[in-house]
Design an enzyme around this catalytic site. Sequence first.
Site, PDB file in Angstrom:
ATOM      1  N   ASP A 137     -24.311 -14.631  57.991  1.00  0.00           N
ATOM      2  CA  ASP A 137     -25.160 -13.817  56.885  1.00  0.00           C
ATOM      3  C   ASP A 137     -25.300 -14.647  55.752  1.00  0.00           C
ATOM      4  OD1 ASP A 137     -25.392 -11.497  54.646  1.00  0.00           O
ATOM      5  OD2 ASP A 137     -25.437 -10.424  56.626  1.00  0.00           O
ATOM      6  N   ILE A 138     -26.559 -14.675  55.041  1.00  0.00           N
ATOM      7  CA  ILE A 138     -26.636 -15.137  53.838  1.00  0.00           C
ATOM      8  C   ILE A 138     -26.018 -14.571  52.714  1.00  0.00           C
ATOM      9  CG2 ILE A 138     -28.771 -16.187  54.495  1.00  0.00           C
ATOM     10  CD1 ILE A 138     -30.329 -14.189  52.568  1.00  0.00           C
ATOM     11  N   ASN A 184     -26.885  -0.995  61.769  1.00  0.00           N
ATOM     12  CA  ASN A 184     -27.555   0.182  60.834  1.00  0.00           C
ATOM     13  C   ASN A 184     -28.805   0.425  61.360  1.00  0.00           C
ATOM     14  OD1 ASN A 184     -25.283  -0.133  58.980  1.00  0.00           O
ATOM     15  ND2 ASN A 184     -26.376  -2.126  58.048  1.00  0.00           N
ATOM     16  N   VAL A 241     -33.243  -4.894  57.234  1.00  0.00           N
ATOM     17  CA  VAL A 241     -34.221  -5.569  58.031  1.00  0.00           C
ATOM     18  C   VAL A 241     -34.754  -4.928  59.383  1.00  0.00           C
ATOM     19  CG1 VAL A 241     -34.862  -7.857  59.135  1.00  0.00           C
ATOM     20  CG2 VAL A 241     -33.557  -8.044  57.242  1.00  0.00           C
ATOM     21  N   HIS A 299     -30.070  -5.709  64.740  1.00  0.00           N
ATOM     22  CA  HIS A 299     -29.080  -6.785  64.332  1.00  0.00           C
ATOM     23  C   HIS A 299     -27.675  -6.243  64.226  1.00  0.00           C
ATOM     24  CE1 HIS A 299     -30.780  -5.581  60.485  1.00  0.00           C
ATOM     25  NE2 HIS A 299     -29.614  -6.117  60.135  1.00  0.00           N
ATOM     26  N   MET A 300     -26.737  -6.760  64.574  1.00  0.00           N
ATOM     27  CA  MET A 300     -25.456  -6.209  64.494  1.00  0.00           C
ATOM     28  C   MET A 300     -24.610  -7.371  63.526  1.00  0.00           C
ATOM     29  SD  MET A 300     -22.399  -6.367  67.396  1.00  0.00           S
ATOM     30  CE  MET A 300     -23.418  -6.046  68.928  1.00  0.00           C
ATOM     31  N   HIS A 301     -23.996  -6.636  62.629  1.00  0.00           N
ATOM     32  CA  HIS A 301     -22.938  -7.298  61.555  1.00  0.00           C
ATOM     33  C   HIS A 301     -21.800  -7.678  62.250  1.00  0.00           C
ATOM     34  CE1 HIS A 301     -25.971  -7.231  57.852  1.00  0.00           C
ATOM     35  NE2 HIS A 301     -26.351  -5.999  58.499  1.00  0.00           N
TER      36      HIS A 301
END
Length: 120
Positions: free
Chosen positions: A33-34, A89, A98, A102-104
């Site tokens: 992650d940025i 999310n 976004v 996607h999975m964090h």
Amino acid sequence: MTSDPNCIFCKIARGQIPAKKIYDDDEVMAFHDIRPQAAVHFLLVPKAHVATLYDAGPAHQAALGKMLALAGRLAREAGATDGFRAIVNNGRVGHQEVYHVHMHVLGGPEPLGPMLSRRP
């Protein structure tokens, strides 16, 4: 495989935007992650564009399942050896920023804070 020409994660998957990748195959990829929120914080994304979980269907099961199956190994390899959190999310209420599923994956040596603040 579907792709959105304006989606940042699709652009990363196509190699148009650089990312610090930790995993990449035909169906999914993982990259740091940025704006990390923990010592370990990376994203797992399907390469096919799926805007939200509302849009996911049987054709996406393999990639979404692979994301879950990879989360533990990649978290451990990244340094989250005593637990991690996997978060997806979804939509406005879920604070999806976004619109590409996607999975964090978050973890590290210290315990993470509470997942949600309790309301009075």
